[in-house]
Design an enzyme around this catalytic site. Structure first.
Site, PDB file in Angstrom:
ATOM      1  N   ASP A   1       0.860  -1.186   0.000  1.00  0.00           N
ATOM      2  CA  ASP A   1       0.000   0.000   0.000  1.00  0.00           C
ATOM      3  C   ASP A   1       0.902   1.244   0.000  1.00  0.00           C
ATOM      4  O   ASP A   1       2.117   1.136   0.144  1.00  0.00           O
ATOM      5  CB  ASP A   1      -0.881  -0.052   1.261  1.00  0.00           C
ATOM      6  CG  ASP A   1      -2.042   0.931   1.224  1.00  0.00           C
ATOM      7  OD1 ASP A   1      -2.329   1.496   0.145  1.00  0.00           O
ATOM      8  OD2 ASP A   1      -2.674   1.127   2.277  1.00  0.00           O
TER       9      ASP A   1
ATOM     10  N   GLU B   1       2.744   5.041  -3.991  1.00  0.00           N
ATOM     11  CA  GLU B   1       2.737   5.972  -5.139  1.00  0.00           C
ATOM     12  C   GLU B   1       4.099   6.663  -5.350  1.00  0.00           C
ATOM     13  O   GLU B   1       4.364   7.000  -6.498  1.00  0.00           O
ATOM     14  CB  GLU B   1       1.634   7.029  -4.942  1.00  0.00           C
ATOM     15  CG  GLU B   1       0.232   6.472  -5.043  1.00  0.00           C
ATOM     16  CD  GLU B   1      -0.156   5.592  -3.840  1.00  0.00           C
ATOM     17  OE1 GLU B   1      -0.922   4.648  -4.035  1.00  0.00           O
ATOM     18  OE2 GLU B   1       0.322   5.848  -2.729  1.00  0.00           O
TER      19      GLU B   1
ATOM     20  N   ASP C   1      -8.947   4.067  -2.054  1.00  0.00           N
ATOM     21  CA  ASP C   1      -9.830   4.525  -0.973  1.00  0.00           C
ATOM     22  C   ASP C   1     -11.141   5.111  -1.484  1.00  0.00           C
ATOM     23  O   ASP C   1     -11.299   6.329  -1.550  1.00  0.00           O
ATOM     24  CB  ASP C   1      -9.097   5.559  -0.115  1.00  0.00           C
ATOM     25  CG  ASP C   1      -7.866   4.963   0.547  1.00  0.00           C
ATOM     26  OD1 ASP C   1      -7.777   3.728   0.604  1.00  0.00           O
ATOM     27  OD2 ASP C   1      -6.999   5.725   0.996  1.00  0.00           O
TER      28      ASP C   1
END
Length: 886
Positions: free
Chosen positions: A483, A486, A559
């Protein structure tokens, strides 16, 4: 980047070809182009790759230093085919491909490239003159004064330079220093006859890409956007720079291989096409034909673009896979249902949730642990209070034939006593800031450093961290979730790493940004394979992705929010990700942020059950929402939806094998299956799962009917659950209850199912099969079944698999090999067959096996639905047999 390139308006390009520089080799055609004003030379390379792919590369002829070229995304250097120069005169160069179907026409002044198929122009480049290439320059302080420079030094121009962000740029309080100055590149492409374009995930946008206006380009820049809004073109967690264009007789693709921040402008318009008159008496005709202009703009790198010529959508998927690889074959358990939350508190909580599924008789395969399971957000560790005996907890799950997934993020807590941090620091494995110190940012653990996954040595070291002896208390039922990759940097510009941070080989972050998550998932998958000595398939879910991420596992849409509109938008989002080569994708069931009303949760489970990756997940602030917490009625409906998923797994697993071997997407937009039917081109509220199932999720509250489009007037559709043939074609109002969502089987297909669901995929290995044979207008049908051990690489290394084909023709259902090279023994039999749309009551049914054994078959026939059910067949899955109906 956008502001500077936008100063270049459509018009005549200032680039022209130097025709005397043309060279032809077995690999490519090369030539130079020059900019009429700045006189900088660019090197152009055009080649044809096997399988109808053309590649165009543009770089500086002699750059001050090498420009970044994306590594590791292409699975190998593509095999080229020789181009022939078939015509060279008067400023035009025509080269033809080996098969002569394709011609490339290069116009010298202004520089333009046109790609023709059988005389028809499919695509052209730089027709609007928007080729843009900022060549590397010495910094202003190093330049020798010339008359021109003197001028530039005047105050007003200095401001202009700064305003356009050439050497530095401000984002609020952040200063981005561009060590190498401006390096942006861009180019326009015209797609002839096309007004439907798709792809370039990831955006919370419609399936059909929209025309962009100023400042509203589609952005490809991986960012952690919590609670992203709907219908925005800002880039979110992942980027695949692949765009598809479709018209009834052809599909084309553009793959822009660049990992820096990229913007895509789209403009569709009608242009007049002149049909020349055949005789003097006949006046030339004009008709309006669509034309779509696509402008790609990237902050850095070179222009490296692949033109995928199709001509069908399935050809495009194969072409893209030939370049970037196919979907990894998932372990079977990962196609089951996943239960996740931020966070399951402790070992007792995990045990209780696991027991809850059994108590309520709901199948599930995997329970997930978010960041709170670690010791102070130090990944690869366990919280000593809450998880005192993680090994014992995993043994408990193993006995239940279930798995555990834990989160492993890329940021590493700054803490000299944390082995991972101190090792990485000593080895120099962190990304550096522009001054050469380890880049520090804030993330979940507080002050954190970020591993430099672009460095192969770091990836190897990281993969080694997953070894059972190194990752304490990990076992072979533990899998991984990447997770925040990015990468997410709290308090950073746009919540990510500064573009002037420095990676391996001295490349700035701006060059590699969109690859960061791709590389972490690559290293993680490698680590899971390596810990099993290369025997077991990994499962890794990543939030950030790029072209080629399909080779390493699954992705999800991040999300989302517990609102109806997010359920609705998840369908086009997943269809777009599937189109870009990543079949293994899903959205958080129920919505991550907030609390879904029970009806929304139920509808989300029903949709998720028919999507590739199926995981319920929720945020720390949200109320607990295990499937049995919403009253008996809702529990019962959710149970039914999850069981339907489990019964369907043989079909789903077979679709994943097709994705893995033939690059066919698992979840498909209607137009992909019905390319000639205009009415399907914009449909995003229903989709095909494989070629056999039409799924129409319910995405609005309290609805009594939904409008379903049954594509293709010649097609026959059956209710998947009731077996009844649908009377009407076209757009039909279908009544719905909360019980389930509309799912239809397409005539002409055979779907393999299990006869019932078990507690998890592993409990279902020995459950027998049933086949649903849906007849088309000719009373024929075909389908496939792929079976292997569900977890190892034996299917690859030892050819341990079964790949069978079922055919219904002239009232005979037969089973045969698709691929005889595969062998796998299973005791599982085909127990039941249901034939849909069988026109008349049969008199008797005989089953015969290869060895000549024959037996009469018990059957029932329902006159209301025309469905015939054959029972107690006990026909071996790994043998040839046939069933004759008369």
């Amino acid at each position: 980047l956008h502001r500077r390139q936008k100063l270049l308006h459509p018009g005549k390009s200032l680039y022209r070809v130097l025709l005397d520089s043309v060279t032809l080799s077995d690999e490519n055609v090369k030539f130079q182009i020059i900019h009429e004003e700045n006189k900088v030379l660019l090197q152009v390379e055009i080649c044809e790759i096997e399988g109808n792919i053309f590649r165009l590369k543009i770089d500086e002829a002699s750059p001050l230093r090498a420009r970044y070229k994306v590594p590791d995304v292409l699975i190998k250097e593509p095999t080229t085919q020789k181009l022939f120069i078939s015509h060279k005169e008067a400023g035009i160069l025509v080269s033809s491909s080996v098969n002569e179907d394709y011609k490339l026409q290069v116009t010298a002044n202004p520089f333009q490239v046109e790609l023709q198929s059988k005389g028809e122009t499919v695509m052209s480049m730089n027709c609007n003159g928007l080729l843009y290439f900022e060549h590397l320059q010495p910094p202003p302080s190093d330049r020798k004064p010339t008359a021109q420079n003197e001028e530039t030094a005047s105050d007003s121009s200095k401001e202009k330079l700064e305003d356009l962000g050439l050497w530095q740029e401000k984002f609020g309080s952040f200063l981005d220093i561009k060590a190498h100055g401006p390096t942006s590149v861009g180019m326009d492409f015209s797609l002839h006859g096309y007004d439907h374009v798709y792809g370039i995930p990831q955006h919370t946008e419609t399936l059909l890409l929209k025309n962009t206006s100023d400042g509203d380009a589609y952005r490809l820049y991986n960012l952690d956007i919590f609670g992203h809004k709907i219908h925005e073109k800002i880039g979110i967690y992942g980027s695949v720079p692949l765009l598809l264009a479709h018209k009834p007789n052809r599909t084309s693709g553009i793959f822009w291989l660049n990992s820096s921040e990229t913007l895509v402008d789209i403009n569709t318009k009608a242009v007049a096409e002149h049909t020349p008159s055949r005789s003097a008496a006949e006046t030339a005709k004009q008709r309006a034909v669509p034309l779509t202009d696509v402008r790609w703009m990237s902050e850095s790198g070179i222009i490296d673009v692949f033109l995928l010529m199709g001509p069908t959508a399935f050809d495009i998927f194969k072409q893209f896979a030939q370049l970037t690889g196919t979907q990894a074959l998932p372990p079977l358990f990962s196609l089951g249902y996943h239960q996740c939350r931020w966070n399951y508190e402790d070992e007792q909580d995990v045990k209780a949730v696991d027991a809850g599924f059994d108590a309520h008789d709901i199948p599930y395969d995997v329970i997930w642990l978010d960041i709170e399971h670690t010791d102070g957000k130090r990944y690869f560790t366990w919280d000593k209070q809450k998880f005192q005996n993680p090994r014992k907890m995993q043994e408990h799950l193993r006995k239940k034939k279930r798995k555990l997934v834990v989160i492993v993020d890329p940021h590493i807590k700054v803490d000299p006593s944390y082995t991972l941090y101190s090792q990485a620091k000593d080895k120099g494995y962190f990304v550096k800031d522009r001054n050469g110190k380890d880049f520090e940012g804030i993330c979940w653990p507080g002050s954190s450093c970020y591993l430099d996954f672009t460095n192969p040595e770091v990836r190897k070291w990281y993969a080694d961290q997953f070894a059972f002896k190194t990752y304490k208390a990990s076992t072979n039922i533990l899998f991984v979730w990447n997770d925040m990759n990015e990468p997410s940097v709290f308090k950073g510009a746009e919540l990510t790493m500064q573009k002037d941070a420095v990676h391996y080989s001295n490349w700035e972050h701006r060059e590699v940004h969109n690859l960061y998550g791709f590389y972490q998932q690559m290293a993680t998958a490698e680590g899971l394979i390596r810990r099993s000595s290369g025997k077991e398939r990994p499962f890794v879910l990543t939030r950030s992705f790029f072209a080629g991420s399909q080779k390493y596992g699954a992705v999800w849409t991040g999300d989302n929010t517990a609102e109806w509109s997010y359920l609705k938008i998840s369908i086009p989002m997943l269809l777009t990700i599937n189109m870009a080569g990543i079949s293994f994708c899903g959205a958080d069931v129920g919505g991550f942020i907030g609390d879904p009303e029970p009806e929304l949760l139920v509808r989300w489970y029903q949709a998720g059950a028919y999507q590739p990756f199926f995981r319920g997940h929720s945020n720390m602030e949200s109320k607990r929402r295990e499937p049995w917490l919403f009253g008996e009625k809702n529990t019962q409906i959710i149970r039914k939806a999850i069981r339907e998923r489990y019964v369907l797994l043989p079909y789903l697993y077979t679709l994943f094998y097709r994705a893995h071997t033939a690059a066919e997407p698992v979840m498909r937009s209607l137009w992909i299956e019905f390319p000639g039917k205009m009415e399907t081109f914009g449909v995003e509220n229903e989709y095909m799962l494989g070629n056999a199932l039409l799924v129409h999720p319910v995405t609005e509250k309290e609805v009594k009917t939904v409008t379903v489009l049954f594509p293709g007037s010649e097609e026959i559709w059956y209710d998947f659950r009731k077996f009844k043939r649908m009377e009407d074609a076209g757009t039909v109002k279908i009544p719905v209850t909360l019980e389930n969502i509309p799912v239809f089987q397409r005539g002409g297909t055979v779907i393999p199912l299990k006869t019932r669901a078990g507690k998890s995929t592993e409990w279902m290995i020995d459950i027998s099969y049933e086949l649903h044979v849906a007849l088309d207008a000719e009373a024929c049908a075909t389908g496939e079944l792929y079976v292997d051990d569900g977890h190892s690489f034996q299917y690859l290394h030892k050819k341990q698999f079964l790949y069978r084909k079922f055919t219904f023709h002239k009232n005979i259902l037969s089973s045969s090999y698709v691929d005889e090279s595969g062998q796998y023994h299973t005791t599982c039999a085909v127990e039941r067959v249901i034939v849909l749309g069988f026109g008349k009551q049969p008199t008797f049914v005989i089953a015969s096996s290869k060895d000549g054994k024959k037996k009469e078959v018990v059957f029932t026939y329902d006159t209301k639905t025309s469905a015939m059910t054959l029972e107690n067949l006990a026909l071996s899955v790994d043998a040839d047999w046939e069933i004759c109906i008369s």
